[in-house]
Design an enzyme around this catalytic site. Structure first.
Site, PDB file in Angstrom:
ATOM      1  N   ASP A 107       0.872  -1.179   0.000  1.00 23.21           N
ATOM      2  CA  ASP A 107       0.000   0.000   0.000  1.00 23.21           C
ATOM      3  C   ASP A 107       0.912   1.232   0.000  1.00 23.21           C
ATOM      4  O   ASP A 107       1.378   1.659  -1.049  1.00 23.21           O
ATOM      5  CB  ASP A 107      -0.899  -0.099   1.241  1.00 23.21           C
ATOM      6  CG  ASP A 107      -1.951   0.982   1.324  1.00 23.21           C
ATOM      7  OD1 ASP A 107      -1.841   1.986   0.604  1.00 23.21           O
ATOM      8  OD2 ASP A 107      -2.902   0.848   2.109  1.00 23.21           O
ATOM      9  N   LYS A 135      -1.003  -1.351  -4.670  1.00 24.01           N
ATOM     10  CA  LYS A 135      -2.038  -0.336  -4.908  1.00 24.01           C
ATOM     11  C   LYS A 135      -1.454   0.811  -5.718  1.00 24.01           C
ATOM     12  O   LYS A 135      -0.349   1.276  -5.433  1.00 24.01           O
ATOM     13  CB  LYS A 135      -2.579   0.190  -3.579  1.00 24.01           C
ATOM     14  CG  LYS A 135      -3.436  -0.814  -2.852  1.00 24.01           C
ATOM     15  CD  LYS A 135      -4.126  -0.193  -1.651  1.00 24.01           C
ATOM     16  CE  LYS A 135      -4.767  -1.269  -0.808  1.00 24.01           C
ATOM     17  NZ  LYS A 135      -5.300  -0.752   0.454  1.00 24.01           N
ATOM     18  N   PHE A 156      -9.601  -0.599   0.048  1.00 22.42           N
ATOM     19  CA  PHE A 156      -9.323  -1.630   1.042  1.00 22.42           C
ATOM     20  C   PHE A 156      -9.935  -2.945   0.584  1.00 22.42           C
ATOM     21  O   PHE A 156     -11.119  -3.012   0.265  1.00 22.42           O
ATOM     22  CB  PHE A 156      -9.907  -1.232   2.407  1.00 22.42           C
ATOM     23  CG  PHE A 156      -9.528  -2.193   3.495  1.00 22.42           C
ATOM     24  CD1 PHE A 156      -8.288  -2.121   4.104  1.00 22.42           C
ATOM     25  CD2 PHE A 156     -10.412  -3.193   3.886  1.00 22.42           C
ATOM     26  CE1 PHE A 156      -7.924  -3.030   5.086  1.00 22.42           C
ATOM     27  CE2 PHE A 156     -10.056  -4.105   4.874  1.00 22.42           C
ATOM     28  CZ  PHE A 156      -8.813  -4.019   5.473  1.00 22.42           C
TER      29      PHE A 156
HETATM   30  P1  5GP Z   1       1.905  -0.560   3.717  1.00 25.44           P
HETATM   31  O1  5GP Z   1       2.954  -0.509   4.775  1.00 25.44           O
HETATM   32  O2  5GP Z   1       2.431  -0.868   2.348  1.00 25.44           O
HETATM   33  O3  5GP Z   1       1.042   0.690   3.723  1.00 25.44           O
HETATM   34  O4  5GP Z   1       0.880  -1.692   4.137  1.00 25.44           O
HETATM   35  C1  5GP Z   1       1.209  -3.029   4.039  1.00 25.44           C
HETATM   36  C2  5GP Z   1       0.393  -3.905   4.950  1.00 25.44           C
HETATM   37  O5  5GP Z   1      -0.847  -3.320   5.322  1.00 25.44           O
HETATM   38  C3  5GP Z   1       0.031  -5.180   4.208  1.00 25.44           C
HETATM   39  O6  5GP Z   1       1.023  -6.176   4.375  1.00 25.44           O
HETATM   40  C4  5GP Z   1      -1.294  -5.549   4.824  1.00 25.44           C
HETATM   41  O7  5GP Z   1      -1.095  -6.300   6.001  1.00 25.44           O
HETATM   42  C5  5GP Z   1      -1.913  -4.219   5.188  1.00 25.44           C
HETATM   43  N1  5GP Z   1      -2.801  -3.732   4.100  1.00 25.44           N
HETATM   44  C6  5GP Z   1      -2.550  -2.771   3.184  1.00 25.44           C
HETATM   45  N2  5GP Z   1      -3.600  -2.592   2.364  1.00 25.44           N
HETATM   46  C7  5GP Z   1      -4.532  -3.477   2.761  1.00 25.44           C
HETATM   47  C8  5GP Z   1      -5.853  -3.809   2.275  1.00 25.44           C
HETATM   48  O8  5GP Z   1      -6.395  -3.241   1.314  1.00 25.44           O
HETATM   49  N3  5GP Z   1      -6.506  -4.803   2.946  1.00 25.44           N
HETATM   50  C9  5GP Z   1      -5.987  -5.457   4.033  1.00 25.44           C
HETATM   51  N4  5GP Z   1      -6.723  -6.396   4.598  1.00 25.44           N
HETATM   52  N5  5GP Z   1      -4.749  -5.180   4.498  1.00 25.44           N
HETATM   53  C10 5GP Z   1      -4.031  -4.214   3.870  1.00 25.44           C
END
Ligand code: 5GP
Length: 187
Positions: A107, A135, A156
């Site tokens: 994300d 994303k 999400f």
């Molecule tokens: P980042 O650090 O890249 O923002 O987020 C990574 C982590 O956040 C992912 O490994 C996951 O656990 C959680 N995450 C990010 N986006 C989503 C989403 O759309 N759905 C869910 N269930 N978890 C997400």
């Protein structure tokens, strides 16, 4: 769709079971070719990556080792906090090994960026990333994800390992939730 007990909670299917299985098989074949003659260590980021790990590994025709790390995620919230905490570290050293980090979704990229920095200090022979989804337009840190199955819009999602409040991980597809599901979770 085959949402079973969750049928009333899903708004839209973004990635079907067939699409996911097809891409995972393709990535497995690419990884098999790229690492030919080498021993590979798959590191899964718990909990979300456990489904991808299981499917992907069965499409890799090489000697494989497995290890897992667990990091803090959103909990029951749907926004990233940017704070990464290691809840479970690797069981073994990775120095001199060819490592492929397996992630469910990227994300902001903060989690992955932290993990890569952390793993690099342990001196693996090589370190690459395989992620089911990235994303679009939300990445805060530039990251090189060599094996990426899908780009999705910045919404999400749940399913195929991904949860909302620990539910939905066992869905065979990836989809969005109906607004009532969030509303019911906070009231
Ligand atoms: P980042 O650090 O890249 O923002 O987020 C990574 C982590 O956040 C992912 O490994 C996951 O656990 C959680 N995450 C990010 N986006 C989503 C989403 O759309 N759905 C869910 N269930 N978890 C997400």
């Amino acid at each position: 769709m085959d949402a079973g007990a969750y049928a009333n909670d899903i708004e839209q299917v973004l990635l079907s079971r067939e699409e996911i299985q097809g891409r995972v098989a393709e990535l497995g074949a690419r990884i098999t070719a790229d690492y030919e003659g080498l021993d590979l260590l798959l590191i899964g980021v718990l909990k979300g990556a456990f489904v991808l790990m299981a499917d992907l590994s069965r499409h890799i025709g090489l000697p494989l080792e497995f290890d897992f790390m667990a990091v803090s995620s959103y909990g029951a919230a749907t926004q990233t906090s940017g704070v990464v905490r290691i809840l479970k570290d690797l069981d073994h050293e990775i120095a001199g090994k060819h490592v492929l980090l397996v992630e469910d979704i990227v994300d902001s990229g903060l989690t992955l960026s932290y993990l890569l920095k952390n793993l690099r200090t342990r001196r693996p022979a090589s370190l690459e990333v395989c992620a089911l989804m990235q994303k679009n337009d939300v990445q805060q840190v530039p990251l090189d994800i060599k094996y990426r199955a899908f780009d999705i819009p910045p919404v999400f999602v749940v399913g195929y390992g991904l949860d909302f409040g620990e539910r939905f991980r066992n869905l065979p597809f990836v989809g969005t939730l109906r607004p009532e599901v969030y509303r019911d979770a906070v009231t």
